[in-house]
Design an enzyme around this catalytic site. Structure first.
Site, mmCIF file in Angstrom:
data_model
loop_
_atom_site.group_PDB
_atom_site.id
_atom_site.type_symbol
_atom_site.label_atom_id
_atom_site.label_comp_id
_atom_site.label_asym_id
_atom_site.label_seq_id
_atom_site.Cartn_x
_atom_site.Cartn_y
_atom_site.Cartn_z
ATOM 1 C CG PHE A 27 -57.319 -33.055 90.589
ATOM 2 C CD1 PHE A 27 -56.137 -32.844 91.277
ATOM 3 C CD2 PHE A 27 -57.680 -34.354 90.272
ATOM 4 C CE1 PHE A 27 -55.326 -33.911 91.642
ATOM 5 C CE2 PHE A 27 -56.886 -35.427 90.633
ATOM 6 C CZ PHE A 27 -55.705 -35.206 91.314
ATOM 7 C CB THR B 59 -58.574 -37.328 93.387
ATOM 8 O OG1 THR B 59 -58.107 -38.290 94.335
ATOM 9 C CG2 THR B 59 -58.285 -35.934 93.930
#
Length: 283
Positions: free
Chosen positions: A178, A176
């Site tokens: 961020f 992911t």
């Protein structure tokens, strides 16, 4: 520095914050219950910075982040990016066995990232959503129902859960992105290498209109690393486009490309020009 993150304690966002935070000075970590509230904490001046997820390698963009940055958070900019590996575990209150689980709760992205595991190992369990993975783990720890949660090992440890299974994501390379957020005008902690923009209003119904817009980037050798559309919430068929570009906003070729692009669209907003930060294991 006061830094907001998508809470509660134990989320992947907290891990991202700790793995990529500036080394100088003390940081006060402040959890917020939703992505929207985390972003708006920067907008409203309640915190100095924030860390939120923006894109997953399996499930794509975190639309709550994109919508907030393109909409109400007009004073917020991306100040940095960190990519983190994401490994989910299945956690439940002590004493609950895997074959007793009747409901699995988590953030919608986590449920989707582990869909294969859920179909194969828990075909009779239904699913429910939570505002974050750590919130799901906390709920599973507190309920008397036969519920389990998908989330980080950190959250399972924090809330006293037993881990029923580890590494349950459908792909081992799950990761992911961020982003660190700050108010407009705050300088990044390192030289920018990437720029994110959103634009809309270029005669959506005209054949080839999008090609003409993107041609302004190609003509100046500005590499487009990502583009996607989101509804503008006006009428069907009208979209805003989010794009990531290689290069800093003050590089001449990028500056020229964005200037030319702005002449072709109704609205162009630079969401940030920022560095990609290292993101090793949490400290």
């Amino acid at each position: 520095m006061r830094v907001a993150f998508l809470g509660p304690r134990g989320t992947f966002a907290e891990e991202a914050l700790r793995s990529s935070s500036p080394t100088g000075g003390a940081i006060e970590e402040i959890p917020y219950p939703t992505v929207y509230e985390t972003v708006m904490a920067v907008q409203d001046g309640a915190v100095d910075r924030a860390v939120v997820p923006i894109e997953n390698s399996l499930e794509g963009s975190v639309t709550a982040t994109l919508d907030a940055l393109a909409g109400e958070a007009d004073r917020v900019r991306i100040a940095g990016e960190v990519v983190r590996p994401i490994a989910h575990c299945l956690a439940a209150r002590p004493g609950l066995a895997l074959d007793e689980v009747r409901r699995v709760i988590s953030h919608p992205q986590a449920l989707a990232q582990c869909a294969g595991f859920l179909r194969g190992r828990l075909p009779r369990a239904d699913t429910g959503t939570a505002s974050s993975t750590a919130d799901a783990v906390r709920t599973a720890a507190e309920t008397a129902e036969p519920w389990a949660a998908l989330g980080p090992l950190l959250a399972a440890e924090l809330y006293g859960c037993e881990v029923l299974a580890e590494n349950v994501e459908d792909r081992s390379d799950n990761s992911t992105r961020f982003v660190w957020l700050a108010t407009e005008g705050v300088q990044p902690d390192a030289p920018p290498t990437k720029t994110s923009i959103v634009f809309w209003g270029f005669n959506d119904e005209s054949p080839g209109a999008l090609v003409g817009v993107l041609g302004e980037l190609a003509e100046r050798q500005v590499n487009l690393t990502k583009i996607e559309s989101r509804p503008r919430r006006v009428r069907l068929g009208h979209y805003m486009f989010f794009a990531d570009l290689e290069g800093a906003v003050d590089e001449p070729r990028v500056t020229e490309a964005l200037s030319a692009l702005s002449e072709r669209v109704q609205s162009l907003k630079v969401l940030g020009s920022y560095p990609v930060l290292p993101g090793g294991p949490p400290r």
